[in-house]
Each structure stands twice: as structure tokens, then as C-alpha cells.
Design a protein around this motif. Structure first.
Motif, mmCIF file in Angstrom:
data_model
loop_
_atom_site.group_PDB
_atom_site.id
_atom_site.type_symbol
_atom_site.label_atom_id
_atom_site.label_comp_id
_atom_site.label_asym_id
_atom_site.label_seq_id
_atom_site.Cartn_x
_atom_site.Cartn_y
_atom_site.Cartn_z
ATOM 1 N N PRO A 52 0.805 -1.220 0.000
ATOM 2 C CA PRO A 52 0.000 0.000 0.000
ATOM 3 C C PRO A 52 0.846 1.283 0.000
ATOM 4 O O PRO A 52 0.340 2.363 -0.252
ATOM 5 C CB PRO A 52 -0.811 -0.106 1.291
ATOM 6 C CG PRO A 52 -0.037 -1.016 2.157
ATOM 7 C CD PRO A 52 0.689 -1.953 1.251
ATOM 8 N N TYR A 53 2.156 1.158 0.240
ATOM 9 C CA TYR A 53 3.030 2.323 0.302
ATOM 10 C C TYR A 53 3.709 2.617 -1.035
ATOM 11 O O TYR A 53 3.713 3.742 -1.499
ATOM 12 C CB TYR A 53 4.092 2.139 1.398
ATOM 13 C CG TYR A 53 3.477 1.901 2.753
ATOM 14 C CD1 TYR A 53 2.913 2.941 3.484
ATOM 15 C CD2 TYR A 53 3.451 0.627 3.304
ATOM 16 C CE1 TYR A 53 2.336 2.730 4.726
ATOM 17 C CE2 TYR A 53 2.874 0.400 4.548
ATOM 18 C CZ TYR A 53 2.323 1.443 5.248
ATOM 19 O OH TYR A 53 1.754 1.231 6.465
ATOM 20 N N CYS A 54 4.280 1.562 -1.664
ATOM 21 C CA CYS A 54 5.025 1.786 -2.905
ATOM 22 C C CYS A 54 4.444 1.029 -4.102
ATOM 23 O O CYS A 54 4.970 1.123 -5.197
ATOM 24 C CB CYS A 54 6.490 1.410 -2.718
ATOM 25 S SG CYS A 54 6.785 -0.375 -2.545
ATOM 26 N N GLU A 97 5.535 -7.662 -4.582
ATOM 27 C CA GLU A 97 6.012 -8.804 -3.803
ATOM 28 C C GLU A 97 6.271 -8.421 -2.358
ATOM 29 O O GLU A 97 6.814 -7.363 -2.066
ATOM 30 C CB GLU A 97 7.263 -9.389 -4.450
ATOM 31 C CG GLU A 97 6.971 -10.001 -5.812
ATOM 32 C CD GLU A 97 8.136 -10.780 -6.361
ATOM 33 O OE1 GLU A 97 8.818 -11.458 -5.568
ATOM 34 O OE2 GLU A 97 8.344 -10.710 -7.573
ATOM 35 N N SER A 98 5.860 -9.335 -1.475
ATOM 36 C CA SER A 98 6.079 -9.138 -0.045
ATOM 37 C C SER A 98 6.306 -10.496 0.590
ATOM 38 O O SER A 98 6.038 -11.538 -0.018
ATOM 39 C CB SER A 98 4.868 -8.450 0.594
ATOM 40 O OG SER A 98 3.730 -9.270 0.474
ATOM 41 N N GLU A 143 5.785 -7.818 4.930
ATOM 42 C CA GLU A 143 6.838 -6.826 4.741
ATOM 43 C C GLU A 143 7.130 -6.717 3.254
ATOM 44 O O GLU A 143 7.356 -7.723 2.576
ATOM 45 C CB GLU A 143 8.102 -7.237 5.490
ATOM 46 C CG GLU A 143 9.210 -6.225 5.410
ATOM 47 C CD GLU A 143 10.419 -6.642 6.227
ATOM 48 O OE1 GLU A 143 11.532 -6.625 5.673
ATOM 49 O OE2 GLU A 143 10.234 -6.995 7.414
ATOM 50 N N CYS A 144 7.078 -5.498 2.744
ATOM 51 C CA CYS A 144 7.325 -5.256 1.329
ATOM 52 C C CYS A 144 8.800 -5.550 1.023
ATOM 53 O O CYS A 144 9.699 -5.125 1.758
ATOM 54 C CB CYS A 144 6.999 -3.807 0.976
ATOM 55 S SG CYS A 144 7.392 -3.369 -0.732
ATOM 56 N N LYS A 193 8.562 -1.604 4.264
ATOM 57 C CA LYS A 193 7.502 -1.243 5.207
ATOM 58 C C LYS A 193 6.588 -2.446 5.443
ATOM 59 O O LYS A 193 6.439 -3.311 4.580
ATOM 60 C CB LYS A 193 6.701 -0.057 4.689
ATOM 61 C CG LYS A 193 7.502 1.232 4.702
ATOM 62 C CD LYS A 193 6.630 2.411 4.424
ATOM 63 C CE LYS A 193 7.472 3.681 4.516
ATOM 64 N NZ LYS A 193 6.687 4.850 4.232
ATOM 65 N N ARG A 194 5.988 -2.439 6.610
ATOM 66 C CA ARG A 194 5.097 -3.543 6.982
ATOM 67 C C ARG A 194 3.637 -3.111 6.899
ATOM 68 O O ARG A 194 3.298 -1.960 7.145
ATOM 69 C CB ARG A 194 5.415 -4.039 8.382
ATOM 70 C CG ARG A 194 6.774 -4.714 8.447
ATOM 71 C CD ARG A 194 7.015 -5.323 9.785
ATOM 72 N NE ARG A 194 8.266 -6.070 9.747
ATOM 73 C CZ ARG A 194 8.693 -6.838 10.714
ATOM 74 N NH1 ARG A 194 7.966 -6.976 11.815
ATOM 75 N NH2 ARG A 194 9.831 -7.485 10.611
ATOM 76 N N PHE A 195 2.790 -4.081 6.577
ATOM 77 C CA PHE A 195 1.349 -3.843 6.503
ATOM 78 C C PHE A 195 0.619 -5.131 6.831
ATOM 79 O O PHE A 195 1.204 -6.208 6.837
ATOM 80 C CB PHE A 195 0.933 -3.283 5.130
ATOM 81 C CG PHE A 195 1.315 -4.141 3.957
ATOM 82 C CD1 PHE A 195 0.396 -5.009 3.385
ATOM 83 C CD2 PHE A 195 2.594 -4.062 3.403
ATOM 84 C CE1 PHE A 195 0.741 -5.789 2.292
ATOM 85 C CE2 PHE A 195 2.948 -4.839 2.307
ATOM 86 C CZ PHE A 195 2.024 -5.705 1.751
#
Length: 150
Positions: free
Chosen positions: A4-6, A10-11, A30-31, A36-38
Motif C-alpha cells: 500500500p506504500y510503494c 512482492e512481499s 513486509e514489502c 515497510k510492513r502492513f
């Protein structure tokens, strides 16, 4: 899973846990691009159950509608919301276990009344009076007699 950030595609999964009801899996991710984590939630996409109304109309099963009916029946009674949600969960599970794509309102009403009769007699009578559409005091009395006879 898109970050959702970049928006990287893949995460990696850092942590997985079932919710308390075991209906959803919570995943901490984690991306691999930005780090970043989501959090994501995974649940089974169930087919909708259609409720056949008394007039022959059909609508989707709505657990909130059932819960609202129970809340009205149990107003000012010593019954917690958790107990009512438990009834709704049990009724919904029984409906889904029947493996039918349609169910009549009469079946749902009888399931609910079965649970309410064991939980609180006043709430049961309130629910039954609306559900069974008591037309007169005699019908109401017959339901009370049946309840008192048990």
C-alpha cells in the motif's frame, strides 16, 4: 500482494494468526522493495445464501438483520451482545452446513427460537410474537402454555 506504500507486488509474510472466531487469517507482511510492513486479512469467499421470504421474494442472507432482530427481542434483558452474536454465528453455521443455496425464513426463525428458548424465555416470547405474527391473544396464550409445559 501489492504494497500500500510503494505498490510493489512482492512481499513476505512475517506473521500469521487466526482471528478468535477462526473465520479469518491475519497476516503481517513486509514489502520486499520498501521494507515497510502492513497487515492483510484472508477469509474464505463464501457463496451467498438466498433467503426465501414468506411472500416468495428472495434476498441475500444478512447476519446483521438477524442480529438486529435479536437485539430488539432481548432489549432490557440480561443477555450480552456476545451471546447474541454467538446465536447468529451458530445459526449461520447451521445454514451453511445444509449446503443449500436457498433457505426459507421459517427455517431460520425456528433455529433462532430454539436457541432463544434455552437462553431467555422472555426474549423467546418476544421474538416468537413477531416471527409467528400472533394475530390475537389466544395464539399468544397457546405459545405461553407450550413454553410453560416444557
Amino acid at each position: 500482494m501489492r504494497c500500500p506504500y510503494c505498490t510493489y507486488l512482492e512481499s513476505k509474510v512475517v506473521d500469521s494468526r487466526s482471528t478468535e472466531e477462526n473465520t479469518t487469517i491475519r497476516r503481517r507482511r513486509e514489502c520486499l522493495e520498501c521494507g515497510k510492513r502492513f497487515t492483510t486479512y484472508e477469509r474464505i469467499d463464501e457463496l451467498p445464501i438466498m433467503v426465501v421470504k414468506r411472500n416468495g421474494g428472495r434476498e441475500r442472507f444478512d447476519r446483521n438483520k438477524l442480529l438486529n432482530g435479536l437485539l430488539k427481542s432481548c432489549e432490557k434483558r440480561p443477555i450480552s451482545r456476545d451471546q447474541l452474536e454467538g446465536i447468529v454465528n451458530s445459526v449461520e453455521q447451521q445454514i451453511r452446513n445444509q449446503m443449500e443455496d436457498e433457505i426459507e425464513t421459517t427455517v431460520i426463525g425456528e433455529l433462532v427460537m430454539n436457541y432463544l428458548s434455552k437462553l431467555d424465555e422472555v426474549a423467546y416470547v418476544r421474538f416468537a410474537s413477531v416471527y409467528r405474527q400472533f394475530k390475537d391473544i389466544e395464539t399468544f396464550r397457546m405459545e405461553l402454555d407450550k413454553l410453560l409445559g416444557e
